[in-house]
Design a protein around this motif. Sequence first.
Motif, mmCIF file in Angstrom:
data_model
loop_
_atom_site.group_PDB
_atom_site.id
_atom_site.type_symbol
_atom_site.label_atom_id
_atom_site.label_comp_id
_atom_site.label_asym_id
_atom_site.label_seq_id
_atom_site.Cartn_x
_atom_site.Cartn_y
_atom_site.Cartn_z
ATOM 1 N N THR A 267 0.811 -1.215 0.000
ATOM 2 C CA THR A 267 0.000 0.000 0.000
ATOM 3 C C THR A 267 0.851 1.274 0.000
ATOM 4 O O THR A 267 0.323 2.373 -0.073
ATOM 5 C CB THR A 267 -0.923 0.021 1.228
ATOM 6 N N GLY A 268 2.156 1.111 0.083
ATOM 7 C CA GLY A 268 3.024 2.276 -0.015
ATOM 8 C C GLY A 268 3.395 2.593 -1.452
ATOM 9 O O GLY A 268 4.145 3.538 -1.699
ATOM 10 N N PHE A 269 2.910 1.820 -2.391
ATOM 11 C CA PHE A 269 3.410 1.976 -3.761
ATOM 12 C C PHE A 269 2.355 2.440 -4.761
ATOM 13 O O PHE A 269 2.493 2.216 -5.963
ATOM 14 C CB PHE A 269 4.074 0.677 -4.218
ATOM 15 N N TRP A 270 1.311 3.034 -4.272
ATOM 16 C CA TRP A 270 0.297 3.533 -5.205
ATOM 17 C C TRP A 270 0.881 4.502 -6.240
ATOM 18 O O TRP A 270 0.458 4.462 -7.402
ATOM 19 C CB TRP A 270 -0.863 4.218 -4.460
ATOM 20 N N PRO A 271 1.846 5.320 -5.853
ATOM 21 C CA PRO A 271 2.363 6.249 -6.865
ATOM 22 C C PRO A 271 2.970 5.541 -8.076
ATOM 23 O O PRO A 271 3.000 6.092 -9.171
ATOM 24 C CB PRO A 271 3.451 7.026 -6.103
ATOM 25 N N ASP B 13 -7.705 2.333 0.511
ATOM 26 C CA ASP B 13 -6.882 3.287 -0.227
ATOM 27 C C ASP B 13 -7.421 3.500 -1.634
ATOM 28 O O ASP B 13 -7.562 4.634 -2.094
ATOM 29 C CB ASP B 13 -5.438 2.779 -0.329
ATOM 30 N N PHE C 92 -10.413 5.494 -1.725
ATOM 31 C CA PHE C 92 -10.070 6.876 -1.445
ATOM 32 C C PHE C 92 -9.454 7.546 -2.676
ATOM 33 O O PHE C 92 -9.626 8.732 -2.914
ATOM 34 C CB PHE C 92 -9.083 6.917 -0.276
ATOM 35 N N LEU C 93 -8.757 6.739 -3.451
ATOM 36 C CA LEU C 93 -8.112 7.264 -4.650
ATOM 37 C C LEU C 93 -9.105 7.440 -5.793
ATOM 38 O O LEU C 93 -8.714 7.743 -6.917
ATOM 39 C CB LEU C 93 -6.990 6.334 -5.094
#
Lengths: 279, 703, 362
Positions: free
Chosen positions: A194-198, A224, A227-228
């Motif tokens: 979940t830290g790699f959405w970018p 997430d 939310f995105l």
Amino acid sequence: MKGNLKNNKKNGNIYIPLNGRIEEIIQLTSDVRLFKAKTEIPIDYKPGQFFMISVWGSGEIPISVTSLPEKNGMPELCIRKTGVVTTAIHSLQTGQFVGLRGPYGNGFPMDISKGRDVVIVAGGIGIAPLRPLIQQFIKKPNETGKVTLLYGSRTPDEIIFRDEVEDWKKSGITVVLTVDKGNDNWNGNIGLVTGFWPEVRTNFKNAVAYICGPEVMIKAAMRDLFFLGMPDDRIITTLESHMKCGVGKCGHCYAGPKYICTDGPVFSYKEIKEQSILK
Amino acid sequence: MNKILTVCPYCGCGCGLYLHVENGQIVGVSPSRSHPVNMGSLCVKGWNAHEFIAHPDRLKYPLIRKNRRGSPENRRFSGVSWDEALNLVAAILDEIKKKHGPDSIGILSSAKCTNEENYLMMKFARAVLGTNNIDHCARLCHSSTVGGLAAAFGSGAMTNSISEIADAKVLFVIGSNTTEQHPMIGMHMLEAVDRGATLIVADPRRTKIAEFAHIHLRQKSGTDVALLMGIMNAIVNEGLVDVDFVRRRTENFDTFEETLRRYSPDIVEGITGVKAGDIRRVARIYAMEKRSMLFYAMGITQHITGVDNVRACANLVMLTGHIGLPMSGLNPLRGQNNVQGACDMGGLPNVYSGYQTVTDPGARKKFEMAWRRRLPEKPGLTLMEMMDRAYEGKLKAMYIMGENPLISDPDLTHVREALERLEFLVVQDIFPNETSEYADVILPASSYAEKDGTFTNTERRVQLLGKAIEPVGESRPDWEIISDLSSRMGYTMNYRGTYEIMEEIALLTPSYGGILHHRLQEGFGLQWPCHDINHSGTQYLHRKKFARGLGTFITVDFVPPDEPPDDEYPFLLTTGRVYFRYHTGTMCGRTAVLEREEPESFVEINPDDAERLGIRNRSMVKVSSRRGAIELKAYVTNRTPLGIVFIPFHFRDAAANILTNPATDPSAKIPEYKVCAVKVEPLVRPQKVKRVPSVDLEALRIT
Amino acid sequence: MKGEFILDRNHLSYWLRQMRKSRELIGPLMDGGKDIVFKSVDKIHELVLDCPASLPSPKEFLFPQYESMLRFTPLHLPLTKGGQGGVSLSEKAIEDLSDKTKRVIFGVRSCDISALSLMDKFYIEGHKDPYYARRRENTLFISIVCNNPDPTCFCIGLGTGPYLEKGFDIQMTDLGDRYFVQIGSHEGAKTVKAMSFLFRRPQKTDYEDQYEVFLSSKARFHKRINLEGIRQMILEEKVKDDFWQWVAGRCFECGGCVYDCPLCTCFTVTDRTYSEGIERVRLWDTCMFKGFTRMAGGVLPNEKMVKRTKRWYYHKLIYYPESLGGFGCVGCGRCTITCPGKIDMASIAARLKGLVLNEEEE
Ligand SMILES: Cc1cc2nc3c(=O)[nH]c(=O)nc-3n(C[C@H](O)[C@H](O)[C@H](O)COP(=O)(O)OP(=O)(O)OC[C@H]3O[C@@H](n4cnc5c(N)ncnc54)[C@H](O)[C@@H]3O)c2cc1C
Ligand code: SF4
Ligand code: SF4
Ligand code: SF4
Ligand code: FES
């Protein structure tokens, strides 16, 4: 030619397993093996469905299909050794048999990905049910937009299908691998998926997501993505639970008003919220 | 489908249940609605009491092996006929007896077997072998009760009946996790609370029953004597003593009172950690209500001061006169389904059935005449002494019926050695267990569903078992095995059925004088004492006078636990049971649902202690004491207070009794299961997952 | 198939005796003057008809507590525990052990009959459970209109008793010297027809007497509980979590409520390795236990008791109506009898009512 498995029509007992002869075993990581099992009648199934796999004397457990159905009727099963039955399965050799009932469950909805970007989020053994999806997208590249796989493992050694991942990349899938804890040979990403959405360069509003992994990861990823901007009915996950029957009778897999085995195991975030399935 | 009324094989509540039989197979269980104990309910163990009966692991034929120290070939067990097995046992026991004397043989009888079987076993030991070396697991749970209460009152059993509980006004429960370990007694307690009774629980751990309590005293483990003395001190000082009762029905108060003076609530607060105000409050509540019942279980008995704890309880009820009336008394809760009966039947080294002592020439004479044999005069060895003698090589053979000392005894390493050094070990059981791995001969016994006989529950209720099915495989009821073996050793025991054994028991045992099978068929059994055929049993004990005449105040003093925590071993370990498990798991470990609920051992630790040591919930830890170390999962919970850890003793892997202290109570020889010093270390350091700086979702959303 | 008849009291045992020739006759018997239990009837005259509720419910005859499902016999090699060795298999190696005994269960209560229709829906629709289905086909139920309800009974508020309009095979009303017999199924009709000479058509007075029994039976209830009201309260979120917390705190985790309930259906499956072959067995299980949902690696999604107690009530009051079209409770009162914590359906319903009333007063 492909028969739908309503095995043993003769006496209509849904609990009698078919015999699956193990044709091939591939060691994927230290505790995960891939089994190819051949049944007498070829079986048809969809990505996201599962079989009840048994070893007589040890018990029966649900295992997702991890391949697309083929003419020779050899469903592939990717099994991690965690307890009694999985250990018994791991102790089998080629030429021996497992019991197979199924396929059960609803499977992944495929039509919603038509023409859209796809985000696949996998954690650990959660890659198993998602693999046939990836294979499907590779087979029919024109049906979807950009496909991104975000795949987290605990350590680099625990990355399942590592070789295949390279093939997937070559076939045009964007793959982001990450591990919780690296080692000396690892110079890739470290951290939770979940830290790699970018890294997922996609318009989330228009995309669809397929998620599988540990429950905490599923929850976080769904939240997430919502939310995105991704609509909750296009955030799709497949859930795990204790199962004894696979056919909606034993009650073990309850989740709110639903039975995961028959109403699932695939649910959208929308259903999950409305029916309070994950709590 | 047939349904047969019988008695639950698990705990001392002695619930009535029906076994459902179809085609010679047990297919279910249901509660009896009109049974006075369970009244239509059962606990989870009772509800699943059918499953293990036909389990494939059942021992189905006798097994012997040539030499358990020899080559693997010789070490292997092979199935033999009953004739061969019993002849072998008879021959070897005879030989050992001739060579080393009768006292080189030790017998363990069983709290899981019927009264008739325990009686026969003790007859076998005393009349056939000629030794008083007979004991059973009551040593490990309630021998302090048997000793302590016998001295104070003359009889060591629950004085009230379970059905009285619901009408009591004050329930004082000390050292008993009643709702989990005696669930159906817990049910009656909850009913009493619903009807307005005050519930006081004294237990270091926040057990389930403590959650229902109005007052929960969390004394430090091992300080029960001090706590009870403090309460009594307050009772005396506040003038709440039942003076008339003390004067008329007891003796020795004055000496006792001298010691008592030293235990003012304030001093006791320093020892126990319980606030003086709470001690006074409890004293008032308990003393001022006549319908006050005191309950205790293993939390009281399993200490080096076990007997003193029991004596202190006895003193408390005498001081307030809360005994000898309905809904008013002292109630030790016995653990095993028939531990009461096994004691009643004399499965103890110093007494015959009905607690008639072997040293009393009159009693001995009576048994000698009835059994036509000279009987040994000296009391025999207790369980732990047998193990010690075996370890020293002085005890040569043991015959163990329905017990598994290799999990339940303290200091397992020692016990294992001891069993290994025996020349000959016979194990008689329904399942193979840890102990039978050391046996030379294994005799397959029938389970409770395959035989008849009686169990005595914790409220002294003698109840009839119903035989539901034929013995599994070639197994035989224990009493048949014993009488067959005994005949082969030249002492004929010729009983047509268990009812004939019961007749003999009634003849020789005053408190069972009127208990005969045909009388038990009506209703739900009889509560002893039941002196003759017209006597309808006794609901509560010590009415009008104590069994021994006057009740005696026995002076007790606080002694700290044998092994207090220190710098090296800073935690107090206490052991106990969990609800879904029972004893060493031979039965419930073979029940799918029970097995699943608690599949593995764990250690409970307080969150603050856990944090200090860096232990996460469910992570693996190592617990070690001066005697050994085990590795198991940590369960971080507020149930356990600071400085104390709790481990259930049921599990073979990570057996708690590797750690426990074999120090014993000087008179009852009960081991101190409840307190020993340990240290706890995390096995895996919690690893920090390196996280990338959390993503700014908001920023992404705009794209 | 419908039909109404009168059976003389004197002819009952003859009728049952004839029926017993082709079926196992199960009925309520007083065991040693202690409890009423349903078991094989040996002496027909010992049947007790105005009896208190039996434990457990007659579901045990359709979905037994312990049932062997399949037997697997290896063709070669000895079995090792936990594995099947290198056995070569054929279909014949697996044997279906389903029970084929024909039974007639006599003296069942109306509430239990009402439960059957939901059970049928659950087990037979969708994936058909062959074990239940086969037993169901082979079992005939003869129910009795309750003229002596227990203090714990509350079917009356739910329309599941004391007498039924439909759903039974054969329903009998005790009119003193004779029985009013109603037929509600094909199998029931066949059974009556086979002995038609025992029965006569009812007259006006018979109908009147039957109605009177209905009335007097209704008058004997101690409890009337409206589960719909409770359901609404839960749906409107009037029942707060601290209430469920209180309920959970009183649970002994005995499983009795589930085992005894005619509408609880959960089971677990386990394999037993005997020297003759491996049996796959199913056993009653309950959602009251935390291990019921245990997952790989020991994860317990429902470790907190409150989740489980709550789920039981939600399942019975909210999800059952949604999925099967009726409450998961027919008011038989068995959980009231069996629950050591007194947190059974009736007590909880009463308590919830009380809570709301209090709140409204405030
Ligand atoms: C729909 C579905 C698909 C799955 N797909 C895969 C897969 O592709 N690959 C894979 O490695 N694993 C998969 N699992 C998880 C797998 O079923 C469990 O790891 C497995 O049941 C553990 O069994 P065990 O006997 O080895 O473990 P133990 O811990 O010994 O379990 C004992 C018993 O508990 C039950 N049980 C415990 N955990 C689970 C569980 N998570 N799910 C169901 N029953 C359980 C089983 O009945 C089992 O017999 C899936 C689970 C589900 C529900
Ligand atoms: S309370 Fe004890 S006797 Fe009663 S069912 Fe449970 S284990 Fe058996
Ligand atoms: S919930 Fe209770 S009252 Fe309702 S049907 Fe089940 S057992 Fe009977
Ligand atoms: S019967 Fe009562 S105590 Fe037992 S599990 Fe059900 S709710 Fe809990
Ligand atoms: S697995 Fe049995 S109901 Fe879902």
